[in-house]
Design an enzyme around this catalytic site. Structure first.
Site, PDB file in Angstrom:
ATOM      1  CE1 TYR A 144      -3.884   2.608   0.482  1.00  0.00           C
ATOM      2  CE2 TYR A 144      -2.496   3.250   2.261  1.00  0.00           C
ATOM      3  CZ  TYR A 144      -3.521   3.370   1.464  1.00  0.00           C
ATOM      4  OH  TYR A 144      -4.338   4.362   1.453  1.00  0.00           O
ATOM      5  CG  ASP A 239       5.630   3.947   1.092  1.00  0.00           C
ATOM      6  OD1 ASP A 239       5.894   4.519   2.090  1.00  0.00           O
ATOM      7  OD2 ASP A 239       4.493   3.802   0.767  1.00  0.00           O
ATOM      8  CE  LYS A 267       0.590   5.240   8.058  1.00  0.00           C
ATOM      9  NZ  LYS A 267       0.761   4.380   7.195  1.00  0.00           N
TER      10      LYS A 267
END
Ligand SMILES: *Cc1c(COP(=O)(O)O)cnc(C)c1O
Length: 429
Positions: A144, A239, A267
């Site tokens: 994702y 990522d 995050k």
């Protein structure tokens, strides 16, 4: 457990918000039941609108590495607020943030701040395309990268075929430029590269995959990707929105010793505020506007409040290596406890773990890619989730998520989680 206020809010929310939530997984559809509305959080606990407290193992999907409502971050935010919330002009904090990121993350030479992980990955592939003059990208099945069009491509269409959109609204034109490969399969990458010689701009992956349940790269896999990308002039993008500052100060790239060309972050770098970043080699990043021709901008990018929160977090991690020692110990204690309880109950389930991330898959076979992750019994997971919730432990509401631990977990709380695990496993079997 009384959750009447959460139920009332959810019913009301559905009138005004699609599905009643601002991000789909929050709706609990994968585990049944109704979502719990959170009023506040502190340390290892979140508290719902009905006054229930839960020990929490998601930590806002990663950012709360030090537990919720850490005074360190709270105070930095309050101090920054006193000077105003946004200027739309450069600030000293942004320079300090960039310098710190470049020092902490091995692959970064230059970095641009954005507002979310989605923005970071979208921008990173645009730069990779601008830099290489090529259109196609390779992504891994089950990984994702946020909700950008290029990344919402279904798994399962086979390694050599073109991708198909995973969501209505993504055009076939966009989907055809995204090529899919299974994680941990270097031969599949070689075939894609061979079939699309000189056309692939970037290969993007989660170096340690967390969005299909925690799935680790096999020995030599990341280095193998690095070698192929170097040979073929493909921009390798890690990522690390999830793994950055979690698996080590310098992320998975530090932990595995493989250096990508570009890295995306999010995050933890925002300390709970909406922040993302992408960066890497100077030569590539100097293609970004206004240094170069690839356009990318943001009204609130580098926002002073967000930078204050992120800086407080990163400075702490930079100067307190014991945070990582403790996170490793917590991860080890919890996962070893779960494995030993399972085996004492005669249950053989796969547990994947690295540092302060783990996933318990309800399957006995090893999980190394999306196909093997999908063998999990998601019904049984749903019952486990509800059973844990009832006992005051809040897990990620999907089998295909990792759990994210924080330093707020004491030995006593770990003991409580393991007790809830044992009771839940007995209840659902
Ligand atoms: C969470 C996540 C994203 C998306 O970040 P948002 O801030 O939700 O847009 C991208 N990549 C990975 C690996 C993630 O875990």
């Amino acid at each position: 457990m009384q959750i009447s206020e959460s139920k009332r809010l959810f019913a009301h929310a559905k009138n005004f918000i699609p599905g009643g939530v601002n991000s789909p997984v929050r709706a609990f559809r994968a585990v049944g039941g109704e979502p719990i509305f959170i009023k506040k959080a502190d340390g290892a606990f979140i508290h719902d609108e009905d006054g229930n407290a839960y020990i929490e193992l998601i930590n806002s999907w990663g950012p709360m590495l030090l537990g919720h409502n850490s005074p360190l971050i709270r105070e930095a935010v309050i101090r920054a607020m006193e000077d105003g919330t946004s200027f739309g002009a450069p600030t000293a904090r942004e320079v300090e943030m960039a310098e710190l990121l470049v020092r902490m993350v091995p692959s970064l030479e230059k970095v641009r701040m954005v507002n979310s992980g989605t923005e970071a990955t979208m921008s990173a592939i645009r730069v990779a395309r601008g830099y290489t003059g090529r259109d196609k990208i390779i992504k891994m099945e089950g990984h994702y990268h946020g909700h950008g069009d290029s990344f919402l491509i279904a798994a399962g269409s086979g390694a050599i075929t073109m991708g198909h959109p995973d969501s209505p609204g993504v055009t076939l034109g966009t989907a055809k430029d995204t090529l899919l490969a299974p994680f941990n399969d270097l031969n599949a990458i070689e075939s894609l590269v061979e079939a699309n010689k000189g056309e692939i701009a970037a290969l993007i992956l989660e170096p340690v995959a967390g969005n299909m349940g925690l799935t680790l790269p096999q020995e030599g896999y990341l280095q193998g990707l690095r070698d192929i990308c170097t040979r073929e002039g493909i921009v390798l993008i890690f990522d690390e929105v999830m793994t950055g500052f979690r698996l080590a100060k310098g992320g998975a790239q530090e932990r595995f010793g493989v250096i990508p060309d570009l890295t995306t972050l999010g995050k933890i770098i925002g300390g709970g505020m909406p922040v993302g970043a992408y960066g890497g080699k100077k030569e590539i990043m100097d293609f970004v506007s206004p240094a170069g021709p690839v356009y990318q901008a943001g009204t609130l990018s580098g926002n002073p409040i967000a930078m204050a929160a992120g800086l407080a977090m990163l400075r702490h991690l930079d100067t307190h290596p014991e945070v990582y020692t403790r996170l490793e110990a917590i991860g080890e204690q919890l996962s070893a406890g779960i494995i030993s309880i399972n085996s004492s109950l005669g249950l053989d389930y796969t547990l994947n773990k690295l540092g302060s991330m783990y996933s318990l898959f309800f399957t006995a076979s090893p999980v190394t890619d999306f196909e093997s992750a999908k063998k999990s019994d998601t019904q049984l997971f749903g019952r486990y989730f509800q059973s844990m919730l009832k006992r005051g432990v809040y897990l990620a509401p999907s089998q295909f998520e990792s759990l994210f631990l924080s330093t707020a977990l004491t030995d006593e709380l770990i003991g409580k989680i393991l007790q809830a695990h044992e009771e839940s496993m007995k209840e659902i079997h």
